[in-house]
Design an enzyme around this catalytic site. Sequence first.
Site, PDB file in Angstrom:
ATOM      1  N   GLN A   1      -6.451   5.658  -5.001  1.00 46.74           N
ATOM      2  CA  GLN A   1      -6.945   6.479  -4.869  1.00 46.74           C
ATOM      3  C   GLN A   1      -8.261   7.609  -4.880  1.00 46.74           C
ATOM      4  O   GLN A   1      -7.700   8.801  -6.520  1.00 46.74           O
ATOM      5  CB  GLN A   1      -5.856   7.393  -5.982  1.00 46.74           C
TER       6      GLN A   1
ATOM      7  N   ASP B   1       1.066  -1.079  -0.059  1.00 47.43           N
ATOM      8  CA  ASP B   1      -0.148   0.143   0.176  1.00 47.43           C
ATOM      9  C   ASP B   1       1.085   1.559  -0.234  1.00 47.43           C
ATOM     10  O   ASP B   1       2.089   1.321   0.268  1.00 47.43           O
ATOM     11  CB  ASP B   1      -1.112  -0.339   1.331  1.00 47.43           C
TER      12      ASP B   1
ATOM     13  N   ASP C   1       0.054   5.020   0.697  1.00 40.88           N
ATOM     14  CA  ASP C   1      -0.047   5.933   2.057  1.00 40.88           C
ATOM     15  C   ASP C   1      -0.451   5.280   3.099  1.00 40.88           C
ATOM     16  O   ASP C   1      -1.185   4.435   3.582  1.00 40.88           O
ATOM     17  CB  ASP C   1      -1.440   6.684   2.125  1.00 40.88           C
TER      18      ASP C   1
ATOM     19  N   CYS D   1      -6.269   2.254  -8.120  1.00 36.01           N
ATOM     20  CA  CYS D   1      -8.025   3.016  -8.358  1.00 36.01           C
ATOM     21  C   CYS D   1      -7.962   3.762  -8.676  1.00 36.01           C
ATOM     22  O   CYS D   1      -8.250   4.221  -7.595  1.00 36.01           O
ATOM     23  CB  CYS D   1      -8.194   1.958  -7.735  1.00 36.01           C
TER      24      CYS D   1
ATOM     25  N   THR E   1      -2.756   1.158  -4.548  1.00 36.05           N
ATOM     26  CA  THR E   1      -3.098   2.137  -3.649  1.00 36.05           C
ATOM     27  C   THR E   1      -4.346   1.993  -4.230  1.00 36.05           C
ATOM     28  O   THR E   1      -4.648   2.775  -5.326  1.00 36.05           O
ATOM     29  CB  THR E   1      -1.779   3.461  -3.950  1.00 36.05           C
TER      30      THR E   1
END
Length: 174
Positions: A56, A8, A10, A93, A54
């Site tokens: 988004q 991942d 963040d 995404c 990730t």
Amino acid sequence: MQRAVFLDRDGVINEVLSHRVRFVNGPRDLFLLEGVPEAIRQFNDAGWKVFIVTNQGGVGLGFLSEAALNDIHEVLIGKLKEYGARVDDIAYCPHRPGAGCPCRKPEAGMLLDLAGRHDILLEDSYMAGDREPDILAGKNAGTQTVFINRKANKALGADHQFDTLLAFSNWLTG
């Protein structure tokens, strides 16, 4: 077939919801977490493919353009390269939360797509994240799962738990 570490972004690679940055909406908001370049370099040196997966949703919500997201990822790749670390591919995404797409974690679409394109054996691979959707995406894809979180004392059903990405890489490559 190869093995991989899916990460991942963040909260695992870079700061989010910190004293310096709330969300990463531009390259100026990107601050790598301590030990991340070293961890990724360890994965690289040990022969693991390294992928970023990730969500988004800021793109779908209009807070961030895909061009800005690509700029963020280029800066991320550059920062890692300064330490001799590399990421083999990045999947994101762009859909807003609740859109029902197959790529948004906890769905496994990003992991399955990367695995297919890069000849990855999922059962010998790991998904590392700091939130339950990350862990569920890994389980849905058939990987082993790693919960990365300094503050939590529960692993959210993950197979493994570490305080930092560097602690995980030390364990996996040691």
